[in-house]
Design a protein around this motif. Structure first.
Motif, mmCIF file in Angstrom:
data_model
loop_
_atom_site.group_PDB
_atom_site.id
_atom_site.type_symbol
_atom_site.label_atom_id
_atom_site.label_comp_id
_atom_site.label_asym_id
_atom_site.label_seq_id
_atom_site.Cartn_x
_atom_site.Cartn_y
_atom_site.Cartn_z
ATOM 1 N N ARG A 85 0.840 -1.206 0.000
ATOM 2 C CA ARG A 85 0.000 0.000 0.000
ATOM 3 C C ARG A 85 0.871 1.251 0.000
ATOM 4 N N ALA A 132 3.235 -4.091 -12.052
ATOM 5 C CA ALA A 132 2.033 -3.378 -11.571
ATOM 6 C C ALA A 132 0.892 -4.355 -11.312
ATOM 7 N N SER A 133 0.737 -5.362 -12.186
ATOM 8 C CA SER A 133 -0.388 -6.284 -11.955
ATOM 9 C C SER A 133 -0.100 -7.164 -10.735
ATOM 10 N N LYS A 146 2.729 1.855 -3.329
ATOM 11 C CA LYS A 146 1.864 2.418 -4.367
ATOM 12 C C LYS A 146 1.547 3.888 -4.072
ATOM 13 N N VAL A 194 1.569 -6.155 -8.037
ATOM 14 C CA VAL A 194 1.307 -5.288 -6.874
ATOM 15 C C VAL A 194 -0.203 -5.144 -6.645
ATOM 16 N N ASP A 195 -0.948 -4.935 -7.734
ATOM 17 C CA ASP A 195 -2.406 -4.767 -7.592
ATOM 18 C C ASP A 195 -3.056 -6.032 -7.027
ATOM 19 N N LYS A 196 -2.554 -7.180 -7.459
ATOM 20 C CA LYS A 196 -3.104 -8.449 -6.942
ATOM 21 C C LYS A 196 -2.850 -8.551 -5.433
ATOM 22 N N LYS A 197 -1.659 -8.180 -5.026
ATOM 23 C CA LYS A 197 -1.314 -8.234 -3.595
ATOM 24 C C LYS A 197 -2.162 -7.244 -2.791
ATOM 25 N N LEU A 198 -2.437 -6.098 -3.392
ATOM 26 C CA LEU A 198 -3.204 -5.072 -2.683
ATOM 27 C C LEU A 198 -4.652 -5.479 -2.460
ATOM 28 N N GLN A 199 -5.122 -6.370 -3.317
ATOM 29 C CA GLN A 199 -6.504 -6.828 -3.147
ATOM 30 C C GLN A 199 -6.661 -7.739 -1.937
#
Ligand SMILES: [Fe+2]
Length: 293
Positions: free
Chosen positions: A236, A265-266, A239, A268-273
């Protein structure tokens, strides 16, 4: 009490102990006054880095729901993780371990020789020293206890966050022409990216430092650290600060680079979910399980 480390005594692990140890840290750093202002700036850089890692680790610990004792323990680990850097730089004029000494193991030696952690019980002391000694390893040892691995992961996350701050501030400054060899590790600013480096990133692996041939490779190594991030609050923060975008802007524009950053980026986004409660790491489960008792 400290849920993670039943052996820690409450009276030992508190803010007054952290304040005492911070005082020790500041007096130690003050003993490294170098005559050359450019060299002194690198000492100052490491002092500032340490204090920022303390802040980052406390923030991650708080976001993970660690209690105050555990946050204090985390902060002490962060406070001393780079204590070997000052003597390393004063003696060898570099932060490159391969050309000087292993700064993590050297930190342990300094802490032991100066009896810095004598106010702590033996098990806390050993935990701190182990987490510090592991912080610059390519991977954490498999056969280590989970509590130690948990705090080692916390340190590695907090350290990365602040190294991203240091390098991105530097890339912005460097756009105005100020070069610092200690940050760039003396690597040449040649065009292109090494094949092994881009292959590692596309395979979602950390870049092997031995494969770095130029500054672009070094920037991509810094990007590849996302694959060694352990906790959601770290993703988090990464980003929120836009560190990856800044590094991308410091690299040449090419299809290969664009593909690498899209892959990262994808990831990181997966981890952020994933929510904190999903316990993306085994170490976090320890805390949650103990808290339930
Ligand atoms: Fe560090």
């Amino acid at each position: 009490m400290c849920y993670l480390c039943a052996s820690l005594k409450q009276s030992q692990m508190d803010k007054s102990l952290v304040a005492y140890l911070k005082n020790w840290f500041h007096s130690y750093v003050k003993s490294y006054k170098l005559n050359d202002p450019a060299r002194q700036r690198n000492i100052d850089l490491k002092e500032k880095h340490t204090l920022r890692v303390c802040k980052e680790i406390t923030e991650i610990s708080r976001n993970l729901g660690l209690n105050e004792d555990e946050q204090c323990l985390s902060e002490i680990i962060a406070l001393f993780h780079d204590i070997g850097r000052f003597e390393q730089y004063a003696r060898y004029n570099t932060f490159l371990d391969s050309r000087s000494l292993n700064h993590a193991e050297f930190a342990v030696k300094i802490l032991r020789e100066n009896d810095v952690l004598n106010h702590l019980d033996a098990s806390s002391r050993e935990l701190i020293l182990k987490a510090i000694s592991y912080h610059n390893r390519a991977t954490l040892p498999r056969h280590e206890d989970e509590v130690c691995l948990f705090f080692s992961r916390l340190l590695r996350d907090a350290d990365k966050l602040d190294i991203w701050r240091v390098v991105t501030e530097y890339y912005r400054r460097k756009a105005n022409g100020k070069q610092n060899n200690a940050i760039e590790l003396g690597l040449p600013d040649t065009p292109g990216v090494s094949y092994d480096v881009s292959r590692a990133l596309m395979a979602q692996k950390i870049v092997d430092t031995h494969n770095m041939k130029n500054l672009n490779d070094f920037k991509l190594l810094q990007v590849s650290w996302v694959y060694d991030v352990n906790f959601v609050p770290t993703f988090r923060r990464l980003k929120q600060k836009g560190y990856l975008d800044i590094i991308q802007k410091a690299l040449p524009e090419s299809d290969a680079i664009r593909k690498i950053f899209a892959t990262v980026a994808s990831y990181v986004d997966k981890k952020l979910q994933q929510k904190n409660s999903e316990r993306i790491h085994k170490g976090y489960e320890i805390n949650m399980n103990k808290e339930k008792k």
